[in-house]
Design a protein around this motif. Structure first.
Motif, PDB file in Angstrom:
ATOM      1  N   VAL A  77       0.830  -1.200   0.000  1.00  0.00           N
ATOM      2  CA  VAL A  77       0.000   0.000   0.000  1.00  0.00           C
ATOM      3  C   VAL A  77       0.870   1.258   0.000  1.00  0.00           C
ATOM      4  CG1 VAL A  77      -0.235   0.036   2.528  1.00  0.00           C
ATOM      5  CG2 VAL A  77      -1.951   1.172   1.103  1.00  0.00           C
TER       6      VAL A  77
ATOM      7  N   GLN B 236      -3.339   0.048   7.661  1.00  0.00           N
ATOM      8  CA  GLN B 236      -3.845   0.462   6.368  1.00  0.00           C
ATOM      9  C   GLN B 236      -5.171   1.170   6.583  1.00  0.00           C
ATOM     10  OE1 GLN B 236      -3.913  -2.590   3.433  1.00  0.00           O
ATOM     11  NE2 GLN B 236      -1.991  -3.509   4.064  1.00  0.00           N
TER      12      GLN B 236
ATOM     13  N   ASP C 268      -8.090   3.628   4.535  1.00  0.00           N
ATOM     14  CA  ASP C 268      -8.563   4.227   3.284  1.00  0.00           C
ATOM     15  C   ASP C 268      -8.939   5.665   3.517  1.00  0.00           C
ATOM     16  OD1 ASP C 268     -10.237   1.152   2.463  1.00  0.00           O
ATOM     17  OD2 ASP C 268      -8.245   1.855   1.898  1.00  0.00           O
TER      18      ASP C 268
END
Length: 465
Positions: free
Chosen positions: A208, A442, A444
């Motif tokens: 990512v 992680q 978003d």
């Protein structure tokens, strides 16, 4: 890191994976250890675990005191390295069993050593007077002032049979003239080891982050080396405020014009931000800032007034696209908030006004403002490298207030001026042979939404007002 002469030598050995460059730095004796580099290097997570291991070793040697985890400014534990250290300790089961971890504290169960979290500018004196500092880790050290280093370093002096207090420093470089770079890299002390560590040195560099890195390399080449490769943030003609601002200590005088106060409402990932500034000697002087993401509107007055003295007593101008928010703030403790009009091109007008001044002076307390004045840039043509007249993206975060501030000052004064991981062996109370690797977080990003654009009022009408 096996200690054959240690009283722990007969205990089982724990195997711990870590960044190879960290292992090589710690393999040599030193009083000061510096780790510098760009995003994704893993240095913060690695040093958080090293802090837990260091405290464990010293406590088992009978050492008592506090291990300091510091930053230049620290208004609350939420801004500290506490959660990083907690996660690092918990990633090793035998290490987690050795510590007592609470909501607001970390200490060894034998009560010999505890972690202390402090801001070097304002909190260090209170800790020095109460505790024996047996080590320090300063994270995000780029903006630590020379005054703060002069205050901290003499406190890192404790030593005993087989150990010395160490001072660890980690940061992403921005300026070759920063106090941190000058003191530890440009003029490296004899007992200091400097290690540069970047994303390619991290065996656990996640996909990512690599996607973000490649996107920055493609779309934002003017800042790529700084963000990812640990290079200095070079001021070029693409930087909007290149050569127009300095960071230095000051206090407003009684004959200064101001304070002028601005407030920008948070939206999506941008923080709610507020500033106070003055005009003197033809320059803009920025003294206070306050900003936080996900700040509830009814919490905003207390948050701002606790960080900007006198904010409620003076007029503050806010984005007129949110009249309902302004109305609520007036009822909740900011009675002098007023809307300021925006129009097409108001951002560029605000920038032009600030650049027309004799300069901008930013107080060291306003770290985020200073950082974003450095980062704010014009678009650069990807193929030719030519600087375009368009400003890159939105006015960033806290610096966004200066769009409001510049427009407000302009209106009030009626002025018209255009490898693979290294294995570390450490004596441990149990035989834990399987390393634990904490995965990268992680998250978003929420998509940005466009705010409504108010009608521009005519300049004739504005001048009549």
């Amino acid at each position: 890191m096996s200690c054959s002469s240690s009283p722990l030598a007969l205990m089982p050995i724990a195997r711990i994976e870590e960044l190879p460059l960290l292992t090589r730095n710690f393999a040599r004796p030193a009083r000061t250890r510096v780790f510098k580099g760009g995003r994704g290097s893993g240095k913060t997570r690695g040093l958080a675990k090293r802090a837990g291991l260091r405290v464990y070793q010293l406590a088992e040697m009978g050492v008592e005191g506090v291990f300091l985890a510091s930053r230049e400014h620290l208004n609350s534990l939420d801004e500290s390295s506490m959660e990083e250290i907690k996660a690092a300790i918990r990633s090793e089961p035998w290490l987690a069993d050795y510590f007592d971890i609470g909501e607001k504290y970390i200490r060894t169960k034998n009560r010999r050593i505890s972690f202390a979290f402090a801001g070097l500018r304002h909190n260090l004196d209170s800790i020095k007077s109460k505790a024996r500092i047996i080590g320090n880790w300063t994270d995000e050290a780029e903006n630590v002032s020379e005054v703060a280093w002069r205050k901290l370093i003499p406190t890192i002096r404790e030593e005993g049979d087989g150990w010395i207090a160490e001072n660890w420093i980690s940061y992403n470089p921005e300026s070759e003239e920063s106090a941190t770079h000058r003191r530890f890299v440009k003029n490296t002390p004899d007992d200091c080891i400097v290690t540069t560590v970047n994303w390619q040195d991290n065996p656990w560099f996640p996909d990512v982050l690599n996607r973000q890195r490649l996107e920055d390399q493609r779309l934002r080449p003017e800042t790529y080396d700084h963000v990812w490769e640990g290079a200095f943030l070079t001021l070029t003609e693409a930087q909007v405020f290149a050569g127009k601002f300095v960071v230095q200590e000051f206090e407003p005088g009684p004959d200064w014009d101001g304070p002028y106060q601005g407030l920008d409402f948070g939206f999506s990932q941008d923080p709610t931000a507020a500033v106070s500034c003055w005009i003197y000697d033809g320059k803009l002087w920025i003294r206070h800032e306050a900003g936080r993401t996900k700040l509830e509107l009814d919490e905003t007055p207390e948050f701002i007034t606790s960080r900007i003295p006198g904010f409620a007593e003076h007029v503050a101008r806010a984005d007129n696209a949110r009249p309902e928010s302004i109305s609520l703030l007036r009822r909740y403790g900011l009675p002098r908030v007023q809307p300021v009009e925006k129009w097409k091109g108001s951002v560029e007008d605000g920038v032009a006004y600030i650049k027309s001044l004799g300069g901008v002076v930013i107080h060291p307390d306003c770290q985020q403002t200073a950082r974003e004045f450095r980062l704010y840039s014009y678009k650069v043509d990807r193929l030719t490298g030519d600087v375009k007249p368009d400003i890159f993206g939105d006015w960033p975060q806290i610096a966004g207030d200066y769009r409001v501030r510049g427009v407000a000052v302009h209106q009030m004064t009626a002025v018209t001026r255009p490898e693979s991981p290294e294995i570390v062996l450490i004596d441990a109370p149990h035989d834990w042979s399987d390393p634990v690797v904490v995965p990268e977080d992680q998250a978003d990003d929420e998509p940005e939404q466009e705010e409504p654009k108010p009608q521009r009022r005519s300049r004739k009408k504005a001048s009549e007002e």
